[in-house]
Design an enzyme around this catalytic site. Structure first.
Site, short mmCIF file in Angstrom:
data_model
loop_
_atom_site.label_atom_id
_atom_site.label_comp_id
_atom_site.label_asym_id
_atom_site.label_seq_id
_atom_site.Cartn_x
_atom_site.Cartn_y
_atom_site.Cartn_z
N HIS A 38 0.84 -1.19 0.00
CA HIS A 38 0.00 0.00 0.00
C HIS A 38 0.88 1.24 0.00
O HIS A 38 2.08 1.16 0.23
CB HIS A 38 -1.00 0.00 1.16
CG HIS A 38 -0.39 -0.11 2.52
ND1 HIS A 38 -0.57 -1.20 3.32
CD2 HIS A 38 0.39 0.74 3.22
CE1 HIS A 38 0.07 -1.02 4.46
NE2 HIS A 38 0.67 0.15 4.43
N GLU A 56 4.91 0.41 0.24
CA GLU A 56 5.64 -0.42 1.20
C GLU A 56 5.16 -1.86 1.11
O GLU A 56 3.99 -2.14 0.83
CB GLU A 56 5.47 0.10 2.62
CG GLU A 56 4.04 0.15 3.12
CD GLU A 56 3.95 0.48 4.60
OE1 GLU A 56 4.21 -0.43 5.41
OE2 GLU A 56 3.60 1.62 4.94
N HIS A 90 9.97 -0.73 11.94
CA HIS A 90 9.36 -0.22 13.17
C HIS A 90 10.29 -0.44 14.36
O HIS A 90 10.09 0.16 15.42
CB HIS A 90 8.04 -0.95 13.44
CG HIS A 90 6.91 -0.55 12.55
ND1 HIS A 90 6.49 0.75 12.39
CD2 HIS A 90 6.07 -1.29 11.78
CE1 HIS A 90 5.45 0.79 11.57
NE2 HIS A 90 5.18 -0.43 11.18
#
Length: 102
Positions: A38, A56, A90
């Protein structure tokens, strides 16, 4: 050799290429698995070496190509011309943000 290191995870250039290829193939077919790839909006303001719009797609620590379920922490980012923008994670970032992999 590691082409990118996300936290303590080493990714080779071939692993990065495989994830990018899988993501771009889905993007170009206007398809997705578990909502990937997306658009990646680059809220973090990374200075990528290629221009966007960016997308990504997960890159998995196991070495497998992402096929759904948990995406883990790490992503390849590419543009609509199938150019690699970077590898982000992350891991080590606050909340839902990303930091660049080394």
């Amino acid at each position: 050799a590691c082409a990118a290191t996300c936290g303590s995870v080493c990714y080779t250039s071939s692993a990065i290429s495989a994830a990018q290829e899988a993501g771009y193939d889905l993007y170009s077919a206007n398809d997705d698995v578990s909502n990937y790839p997306h658009e990646y909006r680059n809220y973090e303001g990374f200075d990528f070496p290629v221009s966007g719009t960016y997308y990504e797609f997960p890159i998995l620590r196991s070495g497998a190509v992402y096929s759904g379920n948990s995406p883990g922490a790490d992503r390849v980012v590419f543009n609509g011309n199938d150019q690699l923008a970077g590898v982000i994670t992350h891991t080590g970032a606050s909340g839902n943000n990303f930091v660049a992999c080394d």
